[in-house]
Design an enzyme around this catalytic site. Structure first.
Site, PDB file in Angstrom:
ATOM      1  N   SER A  80       1.707  -1.677  -9.302  1.00 32.32           N
ATOM      2  CA  SER A  80       1.472  -2.384  -8.045  1.00 32.32           C
ATOM      3  C   SER A  80       1.606  -3.879  -8.289  1.00 32.32           C
ATOM      4  O   SER A  80       1.165  -4.389  -9.328  1.00 32.32           O
ATOM      5  CB  SER A  80       0.071  -2.087  -7.510  1.00 32.32           C
ATOM      6  OG  SER A  80      -0.168  -2.837  -6.339  1.00 32.32           O
ATOM      7  N   ASN A  83       0.332  -5.727  -5.915  1.00 37.37           N
ATOM      8  CA  ASN A  83      -0.740  -6.147  -5.034  1.00 37.37           C
ATOM      9  C   ASN A  83      -1.957  -6.518  -5.881  1.00 37.37           C
ATOM     10  O   ASN A  83      -2.640  -5.653  -6.433  1.00 37.37           O
ATOM     11  CB  ASN A  83      -1.069  -5.001  -4.058  1.00 37.37           C
ATOM     12  CG  ASN A  83      -2.112  -5.370  -3.030  1.00 37.37           C
ATOM     13  OD1 ASN A  83      -3.036  -6.132  -3.310  1.00 37.37           O
ATOM     14  ND2 ASN A  83      -1.998  -4.805  -1.848  1.00 37.37           N
ATOM     15  N   ASP A 133      -0.736   5.332  -3.576  1.00 38.97           N
ATOM     16  CA  ASP A 133      -0.178   5.110  -2.256  1.00 38.97           C
ATOM     17  C   ASP A 133      -1.299   5.435  -1.301  1.00 38.97           C
ATOM     18  O   ASP A 133      -1.950   6.478  -1.426  1.00 38.97           O
ATOM     19  CB  ASP A 133       1.053   5.984  -1.993  1.00 38.97           C
ATOM     20  CG  ASP A 133       1.852   5.442  -0.814  1.00 38.97           C
ATOM     21  OD1 ASP A 133       2.235   4.248  -0.865  1.00 38.97           O
ATOM     22  OD2 ASP A 133       2.076   6.177   0.155  1.00 38.97           O
TER      23      ASP A 133
END
Length: 195
Positions: free
Chosen positions: A9, A11, A69
């Site tokens: 990720s 993020n 996810d």
């Protein structure tokens, strides 16, 4: 022995949240951020998209990779935004995604605002070829307006079941004990420990 796992990720919020959850639940596993290329998430489910990301990170780094996810599904909207949560407004901007969802539900009363956060965590070991997915779900409802400063994504408009405040109003430590990601990670811990 310490297992270094790459989290697929970019993020930073997710990386920090995973590290906090991990620090509470497990010793001997260190999660590190992934700086490789992002694959196209063209799966038809949370599981498929998590596996796409974990496979790409494992192939790029040669190390065990985790990928999650996640998203929000609103019952009256047939489960939307679902896997499209991160780009619901056509952008990756959290605020724009929240505004659109609130506008779409503007005329819907509380009894029909049921929603749930979903999380699928894929674990891919490139050495053994082992692939697993752990899942977590967090029921609640969509609020009528944003509130709270903590969290990210849809946190400020999601009121968890049994609570009267948004998940963005929870202390990060509390959220990390009850969220969809925490629930999925708890299911993933035995799979990681087996590695």
């Amino acid at each position: 022995m310490t297992l270094h796992v790459v989290l697929a990720s970019h993020n930073a919020h997710k990386v920090a949240e995973f590290q906090r959850i991990l620090a509470r639940d497990v010793t001997g596993i260190i999660i590190e951020a992934f700086d490789g290329p992002e694959p196209v998430e063209d799966g038809a489910s949370f599981d498929e998209n998590a596996l796409i990301k974990a496979r790409a990170a494992a192939a790029h780094t040669g190390r065990v990779a985790l990928a999650d996810d996640s998203g929000i599904s609103v019952d009256i909207m047939g489960g939307a935004p679902g896997i499209f949560s991160a780009r619901w407004s056509g952008t990756r901007e959290d605020a724009a995604n929240r505004r659109l969802l609130l506008a779409q539900l503007a005329d819907i009363d509380d009894p029909n605002r049921a929603a749930r956060f979903h999380c699928a965590i894929a674990i891919v070991d490139p050495v053994s070829g082992t692939e697993n997915v752990a899942r977590g779900e967090w029921p609640g409802r969509v609020a009528h307006a944003e509130s709270g400063e903590n969290g990210f994504g849809y946190d400020s408009i999601f009121i968890p079941e049994g609570l009267s405040v948004s998940s963005a109003e929870l202390a990060p430590e509390h959220k990390n004990e009850i969220s969809h990601r925490a629930r999925a990670f708890q299911a993933a811990v035995p799979l990681l420990q087996a590695l």
